[in-house]
Design a protein around this motif. Sequence first.
Motif, mmCIF file in Angstrom:
data_model
loop_
_atom_site.group_PDB
_atom_site.id
_atom_site.type_symbol
_atom_site.label_atom_id
_atom_site.label_comp_id
_atom_site.label_asym_id
_atom_site.label_seq_id
_atom_site.Cartn_x
_atom_site.Cartn_y
_atom_site.Cartn_z
ATOM 1 N N PRO A 114 52.396 56.310 26.597
ATOM 2 C CA PRO A 114 53.154 55.922 25.403
ATOM 3 C C PRO A 114 53.356 54.413 25.292
ATOM 4 O O PRO A 114 53.638 53.901 24.217
ATOM 5 C CB PRO A 114 54.512 56.621 25.583
ATOM 6 N N LEU A 115 53.177 53.697 26.391
ATOM 7 C CA LEU A 115 53.318 52.244 26.391
ATOM 8 C C LEU A 115 51.985 51.557 26.075
ATOM 9 O O LEU A 115 51.902 50.336 26.036
ATOM 10 C CB LEU A 115 53.817 51.762 27.760
ATOM 11 N N GLY A 116 50.938 52.362 25.880
ATOM 12 C CA GLY A 116 49.617 51.818 25.596
ATOM 13 C C GLY A 116 48.882 51.317 26.825
ATOM 14 O O GLY A 116 47.989 50.483 26.726
ATOM 15 N N VAL A 117 49.261 51.828 27.987
ATOM 16 C CA VAL A 117 48.649 51.405 29.249
ATOM 17 C C VAL A 117 47.794 52.548 29.787
ATOM 18 O O VAL A 117 48.250 53.689 29.856
ATOM 19 C CB VAL A 117 49.731 51.032 30.295
ATOM 20 N N ALA A 118 46.564 52.226 30.155
ATOM 21 C CA ALA A 118 45.650 53.248 30.661
ATOM 22 C C ALA A 118 45.195 52.905 32.081
ATOM 23 O O ALA A 118 44.988 51.738 32.417
ATOM 24 C CB ALA A 118 44.435 53.369 29.751
ATOM 25 N N ILE A 119 45.033 53.967 32.865
ATOM 26 C CA ILE A 119 44.469 53.848 34.208
ATOM 27 C C ILE A 119 43.133 54.559 34.184
ATOM 28 O O ILE A 119 43.059 55.733 33.821
ATOM 29 C CB ILE A 119 45.384 54.500 35.266
ATOM 30 N N GLU A 120 42.093 53.850 34.537
ATOM 31 C CA GLU A 120 40.755 54.428 34.605
ATOM 32 C C GLU A 120 40.417 54.735 36.057
ATOM 33 O O GLU A 120 41.040 54.196 36.973
ATOM 34 C CB GLU A 120 39.723 53.462 34.030
ATOM 35 N N SER A 121 39.409 55.576 36.242
ATOM 36 C CA SER A 121 38.988 55.898 37.604
ATOM 37 C C SER A 121 37.505 56.228 37.641
ATOM 38 O O SER A 121 36.914 56.574 36.624
ATOM 39 C CB SER A 121 39.785 57.089 38.143
ATOM 40 N N LYS A 122 36.961 56.083 38.813
ATOM 41 C CA LYS A 122 35.596 56.507 39.069
ATOM 42 C C LYS A 122 35.609 57.212 40.417
ATOM 43 O O LYS A 122 36.096 56.659 41.404
ATOM 44 C CB LYS A 122 34.633 55.324 39.084
ATOM 45 N N ARG A 123 35.083 58.416 40.412
ATOM 46 C CA ARG A 123 35.091 59.227 41.622
ATOM 47 C C ARG A 123 34.451 58.484 42.797
ATOM 48 O O ARG A 123 33.405 57.863 42.639
ATOM 49 C CB ARG A 123 34.352 60.537 41.347
ATOM 50 N N HIS A 124 35.108 58.556 43.926
ATOM 51 C CA HIS A 124 34.674 57.932 45.181
ATOM 52 C C HIS A 124 34.685 56.407 45.134
ATOM 53 O O HIS A 124 34.138 55.766 46.019
ATOM 54 C CB HIS A 124 33.297 58.427 45.616
ATOM 55 N N VAL A 125 35.273 55.841 44.075
ATOM 56 C CA VAL A 125 35.365 54.383 43.987
ATOM 57 C C VAL A 125 36.831 53.974 43.975
ATOM 58 O O VAL A 125 37.282 53.260 44.853
ATOM 59 C CB VAL A 125 34.635 53.835 42.742
ATOM 60 N N GLY A 126 37.572 54.425 42.965
ATOM 61 C CA GLY A 126 38.993 54.100 42.909
ATOM 62 C C GLY A 126 39.541 54.060 41.495
ATOM 63 O O GLY A 126 38.936 54.571 40.558
ATOM 64 N N TYR A 127 40.714 53.427 41.372
ATOM 65 C CA TYR A 127 41.448 53.340 40.111
ATOM 66 C C TYR A 127 41.607 51.880 39.716
ATOM 67 O O TYR A 127 41.655 50.994 40.564
ATOM 68 C CB TYR A 127 42.846 53.948 40.266
ATOM 69 N N TRP A 128 41.749 51.632 38.396
ATOM 70 C CA TRP A 128 42.037 50.294 37.920
ATOM 71 C C TRP A 128 42.783 50.380 36.604
ATOM 72 O O TRP A 128 42.700 51.380 35.893
ATOM 73 C CB TRP A 128 40.769 49.455 37.770
ATOM 74 N N LEU A 129 43.539 49.321 36.304
ATOM 75 C CA LEU A 129 44.231 49.222 35.022
ATOM 76 C C LEU A 129 43.267 48.676 33.987
ATOM 77 O O LEU A 129 42.530 47.725 34.259
ATOM 78 C CB LEU A 129 45.419 48.268 35.120
ATOM 79 N N VAL A 130 43.282 49.266 32.804
ATOM 80 C CA VAL A 130 42.405 48.801 31.734
ATOM 81 C C VAL A 130 42.855 47.421 31.253
ATOM 82 O O VAL A 130 42.044 46.544 31.027
ATOM 83 C CB VAL A 130 42.380 49.819 30.572
ATOM 84 N N ASP A 131 44.158 47.198 31.119
ATOM 85 C CA ASP A 131 44.673 45.929 30.617
ATOM 86 C C ASP A 131 45.850 45.472 31.477
ATOM 87 O O ASP A 131 47.011 45.633 31.120
ATOM 88 C CB ASP A 131 45.087 46.074 29.152
ATOM 89 N N ARG A 132 45.524 44.901 32.601
ATOM 90 C CA ARG A 132 46.531 44.443 33.573
ATOM 91 C C ARG A 132 47.483 43.428 32.938
ATOM 92 O O ARG A 132 48.688 43.458 33.162
ATOM 93 C CB ARG A 132 45.816 43.844 34.777
ATOM 94 N N GLU A 133 46.945 42.491 32.159
ATOM 95 C CA GLU A 133 47.765 41.446 31.552
ATOM 96 C C GLU A 133 48.832 42.033 30.629
ATOM 97 O O GLU A 133 49.947 41.532 30.549
ATOM 98 C CB GLU A 133 46.890 40.442 30.782
#
Length: 122
Positions: A90-109
């Motif tokens: 709801p805050l417009g923040v997304a977490i992406e992932s790739k199997r066996h790699v990890g997670y990252w924020l789409v828009d950290r800033e």
Amino acid sequence: MSATREAPALRRQLGEARERIRQLEGELAGGFVPPEAWGLTRGETVILQLLVARPLVSMEAIRLMLWPRERAGDEVIYAHVVRLRRKLAPLGVAIESKRHVGYWLVDRERVLAMAGAREGAE
């Protein structure tokens, strides 16, 4: 008798150790602290701090930060990330992932700006 005298000292040492852990977690996260209004649990906060502090976060890094002395299953980490995604969406923040790699924020800033984080949080 001796144990009774040692208990207060042990409680003090435990309190000091817990405080040091909180300090270290903050340092690892670059000082980022999400607003309380976001309603994150401790586990969700730690995961978000890791995501803000690093471009890519492995499941093992999450596991070590949340459960340093025991081995949590992948499904436990998935559950934490799912709940965190639901709270951040709801805050417009997304977490992406790739199997066996990890997670990252789409828009950290964006997360940093929304949280009013210090300029030096890297």
